[in-house]
Design a protein around this motif. Structure first.
Motif, mmCIF file in Angstrom:
data_model
loop_
_atom_site.group_PDB
_atom_site.id
_atom_site.type_symbol
_atom_site.label_atom_id
_atom_site.label_comp_id
_atom_site.label_asym_id
_atom_site.label_seq_id
_atom_site.Cartn_x
_atom_site.Cartn_y
_atom_site.Cartn_z
ATOM 1 N N SER A 75 -12.692 -7.285 -7.437
ATOM 2 C CA SER A 75 -12.696 -6.214 -8.434
ATOM 3 C C SER A 75 -13.127 -4.876 -7.836
ATOM 4 C CB SER A 75 -13.626 -6.587 -9.593
ATOM 5 O OG SER A 75 -14.953 -6.810 -9.126
ATOM 6 N N ASP A 126 -7.035 1.035 -0.099
ATOM 7 C CA ASP A 126 -8.004 -0.026 -0.357
ATOM 8 C C ASP A 126 -7.354 -1.403 -0.408
ATOM 9 O OD1 ASP A 126 -10.393 1.241 -0.259
ATOM 10 O OD2 ASP A 126 -10.844 1.132 -2.399
ATOM 11 N N PRO A 148 -2.516 2.103 -2.726
ATOM 12 C CA PRO A 148 -3.678 2.745 -2.115
ATOM 13 C C PRO A 148 -4.167 2.001 -0.878
ATOM 14 C CG PRO A 148 -4.359 1.518 -4.050
ATOM 15 C CD PRO A 148 -2.860 1.475 -4.031
ATOM 16 N N TYR A 160 0.862 -1.184 0.000
ATOM 17 C CA TYR A 160 0.000 0.000 0.000
ATOM 18 C C TYR A 160 0.893 1.227 0.000
ATOM 19 C CZ TYR A 160 1.154 0.112 5.024
ATOM 20 O OH TYR A 160 1.817 0.143 6.217
ATOM 21 N N HIS A 177 -12.032 -3.633 -5.148
ATOM 22 C CA HIS A 177 -10.901 -3.025 -4.443
ATOM 23 C C HIS A 177 -9.590 -3.127 -5.221
ATOM 24 C CE1 HIS A 177 -13.870 -4.198 -1.336
ATOM 25 N NE2 HIS A 177 -13.549 -3.025 -0.821
ATOM 26 N N MET A 178 -9.647 -3.675 -6.418
ATOM 27 C CA MET A 178 -8.446 -3.894 -7.217
ATOM 28 C C MET A 178 -8.075 -2.647 -8.005
ATOM 29 S SD MET A 178 -6.051 -5.873 -8.411
ATOM 30 C CE MET A 178 -6.566 -7.503 -7.900
ATOM 31 N N ASP A 179 -6.804 -2.309 -7.921
ATOM 32 C CA ASP A 179 -6.293 -1.186 -8.707
ATOM 33 C C ASP A 179 -4.787 -1.351 -8.750
ATOM 34 O OD1 ASP A 179 -5.859 1.156 -10.080
ATOM 35 O OD2 ASP A 179 -5.893 2.402 -8.276
ATOM 36 N N GLU A 180 -4.223 -1.656 -9.900
ATOM 37 C CA GLU A 180 -2.788 -1.898 -9.965
ATOM 38 C C GLU A 180 -2.041 -0.612 -9.634
ATOM 39 O OE1 GLU A 180 0.594 -3.981 -12.814
ATOM 40 O OE2 GLU A 180 -1.446 -3.694 -13.544
ATOM 41 N N PRO A 181 -1.130 -0.657 -8.644
ATOM 42 C CA PRO A 181 -0.421 0.564 -8.243
ATOM 43 C C PRO A 181 0.516 1.045 -9.341
ATOM 44 C CG PRO A 181 0.508 -1.364 -7.147
ATOM 45 C CD PRO A 181 -0.709 -1.830 -7.857
ATOM 46 N N SER A 182 0.804 2.346 -9.315
ATOM 47 C CA SER A 182 1.645 2.934 -10.363
ATOM 48 C C SER A 182 3.105 2.532 -10.218
ATOM 49 C CB SER A 182 1.516 4.467 -10.325
ATOM 50 O OG SER A 182 1.896 4.959 -9.047
#
Length: 487
Positions: free
Chosen positions: A340, A298, A296, A294, A342-347
């Motif tokens: 899905s 989430d 994010p 983390y 809470h999924m967000d590929e980090p930068s």
């Protein structure tokens, strides 16, 4: 330039006969990082004639690489301005709870003096921003002055001590180099004293008298060498993370699969100098190791499982605590599972995304987990999270959310795949004022240690808080300087 002795061999302890005709100082400080700079400044302000030796061509050391967190509390000016309640007793109780082998006197002094220590730091010529960053992150992305940087809100600690944020960050955006603001100011304040600073000059040996008291040092700069007589020698020369032989012997977990956090001169020479005079080493097998998943925030709502498909740690733990427990799993393997929603590929992923699957059964098979294990774990977690509960690991309600919206994805937290980084935590045994102790607990007269060369509060990754190194390094560095000036 100093001779960079590698390996684990100890430098020779020289007899004081080599000091005949040598120049003399009251205090010699070895290392111009955070702890050494604070020691030199306070010793000089206490009236001592100080010589500060640094192997590099500039000041800063590994400290200058840090983002700039100082772990301080007890009611600091920043805490008060942002409405964050804290007391010295609460800070003391928390540090006692998370420290494996707590030194009561050191923790008591650190907690009692933390608020005034922040004032001392600001008197160098800067100010922590009077603002609070409320989200879960490794370090504030901006210039916010305060955030949670440990396990204060993690069970069981939140039930033992009222949580308070104590990560004070210097006003520099980003996650690296912030501490250089303080180091540059320390250099300016030191320049205002009579302290003599010599760069590209390292200590190769300690010098002792017949009774074993340290009374000077041998130094080398390029092809020139010599000796200095001193009433006190303060070793603040960094850790040993850049010494592969010492790492292999003491902290093999910091092996080839990890990115080492340190400078060239974190080669353990300071520790070996102390050992040559009889210093005891404490916590040498402990290290700070982390691969944060983390922000994010989430992502903290997901679950972390091992190769058996079982959870083993509360996901809202401070990132080094989570990593500490990953290291203890089979093959140091772990996976972060998210749905899905809470999924967000980090930068900037330190823990890479493995894949996505339409069903938990497909995900279980894709990860090679025992049949039914992950499905059982996920089903139980979702049931309890929907009710705002986590009976197994007591994750904070803020981060409880069912992971039941397909498809599902998994990030790889496995050592060797995720980018783990770390540094050493062991150091010389010393008393409250930094006087170095022998294996039997006796004071080695004339010898002091501070910073990464000293074993103080930071002892293992599970209880670590960001800012502890800079916080205790600067605080105990000051104590060492004042005490060394009186020796």
């Amino acid at each position: 330039m100093a001779d960079e002795t590698k390996g684990t061999a100890l430098p020779d302890l020289l007899h004081d006969t080599v000091l005949d005709g040598a120049e003399g100082f009251d205090v010699v400080v070895v290392g111009f990082g955070m702890a050494g700079a604070c020691a030199a400044l306070e010793a000089s302000r206490a009236g001592a004639r100080v010589l500060l030796l640094e192997r590099a061509a500039v000041h800063g050391g590994t400290s200058s690489m840090a983002g700039g967190h100082f772990y301080l509390g007890g009611g600091t000016a920043v805490q008060r301005a942002t409405g964050q309640a804290d007391t010295p007793d609460a800070m003391f109780d928390y540090l006692m709870a998370v420290t494996p082998q707590p030194d009561v006197a050191k923790i008591r002094a650190y907690a009692d003096d933390a608020a005034s220590h922040l004032d001392w730091l600001e008197d160098l010529g800067f100010e922590f921003e009077r603002s609070f960053y409320p989200h879960k992150a490794v370090i504030q992305p901006g210039t916010e002055g305060l955030m949670f940087t440990g396990n204060e809100k993690v069970w069981p600690f939140r039930d033992q001590v009222p949580p308070a944020p104590r990560g004070h960050k210097v006003p520099k955006p980003g996650d690296t180099g912030g501490a250089s603001i303080v180091l540059d100011l320390l250099a300016e304040r030191i320049a205002e004293t009579d302290t003599e600073v010599r760069f590209e000059t390292g200590v190769t040996n300690l010098v002792a008298n017949a009774s074993g008291a340290v009374v000077g040092v041998a130094w080398k700069s390029f092809d020139t060498s010599g000796f200095v007589r001193a009433r006190s020698v303060v070793i603040a020369a960094g850790g040993f993370v850049m010494n592969p032989d010492m790492v292999a012997e003491h902290t093999p977990s910091l092996g080839s699969k990890l990115f080492t956090l340190g400078s060239t001169f974190d080669d353990g020479l300071g520790l070996r100098l102390g050992k040559s005079a009889g210093a005891a080493w404490h916590h040498m097998d402990e290290a700070f190791i982390t691969a944060p998943f983390y922000p994010p925030s989430d992502f903290v709502k997901g679950i972390v499982v091992n190769k058996e498909g079982k959870r083993f740690v509360a996901e809202d733990s401070y990132h080094s605590r989570t990593s500490y427990h990953v290291m203890k799993q089979t093959d140091s393997a772990a996976y972060l599972i998210l749905d899905s929603a809470h999924m967000d590929e980090p930068s900037m992923p330190l823990c890479p995304l493995i894949d996505g699957w339409e069903t938990p059964e497909d995900m279980e098979a894709g990860l090679g987990l025992p049949e039914g294990a992950l499905v059982e774990t996920l089903t139980a977690y979702n049931k309890h999270a929907a009710a705002g509960e986590d009976p197994d690991f007591h994750k904070h309600p803020d981060y409880l959310a069912p992971q039941d919206q397909g498809p599902w994805g998994a990030f790889d937290l496995t050592l060797g795949t995720a980018l783990y980084a770390g540094f050493t935590l062991g150091g010389m045994a010393c008393d409250l004022d930094g006087r170095v102790l022998s294996e039997g607990g006796a004071v080695i007269e004339g010898l002091f240690a501070a910073g990464a060369c000293a074993a103080n509060i930071a002892q293992d990754g599970a209880g670590y808080s960001s800012g502890t190194q800079l916080g205790e390094g600067s605080y105990f560095g000051r104590r060492v300087g004042r005490r060394a000036a009186r020796a």
